[in-house]
Motif scaffolding. Structure first.
Motif, PDB file in Angstrom:
ATOM      1  N   GLN A 137       4.669   7.085  -7.057  1.00  0.00           N
ATOM      2  CA  GLN A 137       4.238   8.358  -7.654  1.00  0.00           C
ATOM      3  C   GLN A 137       5.245   9.449  -7.353  1.00  0.00           C
ATOM      4  OE1 GLN A 137       0.333   8.937  -6.034  1.00  0.00           O
ATOM      5  NE2 GLN A 137      -0.613   7.454  -7.401  1.00  0.00           N
ATOM      6  N   THR A 187       5.370  -0.738 -13.476  1.00  0.00           N
ATOM      7  CA  THR A 187       5.102  -1.679 -12.381  1.00  0.00           C
ATOM      8  C   THR A 187       6.282  -2.625 -12.190  1.00  0.00           C
ATOM      9  OG1 THR A 187       3.963  -3.172 -13.903  1.00  0.00           O
ATOM     10  CG2 THR A 187       2.593  -1.621 -12.645  1.00  0.00           C
ATOM     11  N   GLU A 193       2.766   2.370  -3.417  1.00  0.00           N
ATOM     12  CA  GLU A 193       2.054   3.106  -4.476  1.00  0.00           C
ATOM     13  C   GLU A 193       2.325   4.613  -4.424  1.00  0.00           C
ATOM     14  OE1 GLU A 193      -2.072   2.011  -4.974  1.00  0.00           O
ATOM     15  OE2 GLU A 193      -1.589  -0.062  -4.432  1.00  0.00           O
ATOM     16  N   GLU A 234       0.831  -1.211   0.000  1.00  0.00           N
ATOM     17  CA  GLU A 234       0.000   0.000   0.000  1.00  0.00           C
ATOM     18  C   GLU A 234       0.864   1.258   0.000  1.00  0.00           C
ATOM     19  OE1 GLU A 234      -2.468  -0.379   3.447  1.00  0.00           O
ATOM     20  OE2 GLU A 234      -3.498  -2.141   2.666  1.00  0.00           O
TER      21      GLU A 234
END
Length: 184
Positions: free
Chosen positions: A130, A137, A126, A123
């Motif tokens: 950014q 990925t 991610e 989590e």
């Protein structure tokens, strides 16, 4: 209700032990039915480890709230202030320490803790991706950075608890994160 059940369970686990405390004990002490219990928790293990789901959300929110031009590692350290404040709360301390003891003394819970932390790592990776501009990925850096930071957090927590909180948790965390330095 989730928080109340978790606190009650911590008290029972501390008094009777994790294995000796049954779901019936928990439901009886809380004055609730089995159906009500399962509305809040999937299992007794979830009662103990469900906190990591909440921590994952809080850490992602705290990281995304950091200034976008701040170095990633510095942002992660400041993100972990959420945990520092929790550990510094005298009202939470005895419950937190009792729960840590329950987890450390139970191999299934220790394994479950690692599995939940892997989810938190995913989590957290991610928003790190950014920030780092990792659009692919296939780029392992965001997950590696998240994993390294969480490993520092866990190491700091374990040392802090084992040392009987010899120094403030924030200092222990700083010491754990310092050798890895800034990540851009």
């Amino acid at each position: 209700m989730r928080v109340e059940l978790a606190l009650l369970a911590q008290e029972l686990f501390a008094a009777k032990g994790y294995h000796s405390t049954t779901l019936d004990d928990l439901m009886s002490a809380a004055g609730i039915s089995k159906r009500t219990f399962f509305r809040y928790f999937a299992s007794k293990e979830d009662l103990v480890l469900g906190k990591y789901d909440v921590w994952g959300e809080r850490l992602v929110q705290a990281f995304t709230a950091r200034p976008p031009d701040e170095p990633v590692w510095a942002s992660l350290r400041r993100t972990f202030d959420v945990v520092v404040h929790y550990f510094g709360d005298p009202a939470q301390l005895s419950h937190m320490l009792a729960l840590e003891k329950v987890i450390q003394e139970n191999s299934a819970l220790s394994a479950g803790e690692l599995e939940r932390m892997a989810r938190v790592q995913s989590e957290l990776a991610e928003p790190i991706a950014q920030r780092m501009g990792a659009l692919s990925t296939g780029d392992p850096r965001p997950s590696a950075v998240a994993g390294a930071a969480l490993a520092c957090l866990i190491a700091a927590k374990n040392v802090w608890v084992a040392s009987d909180r010899a120094r403030p948790f924030s200092e222990t965390l700083d010491a754990a994160m310092a050798p890895l330095g800034p990540v851009e």
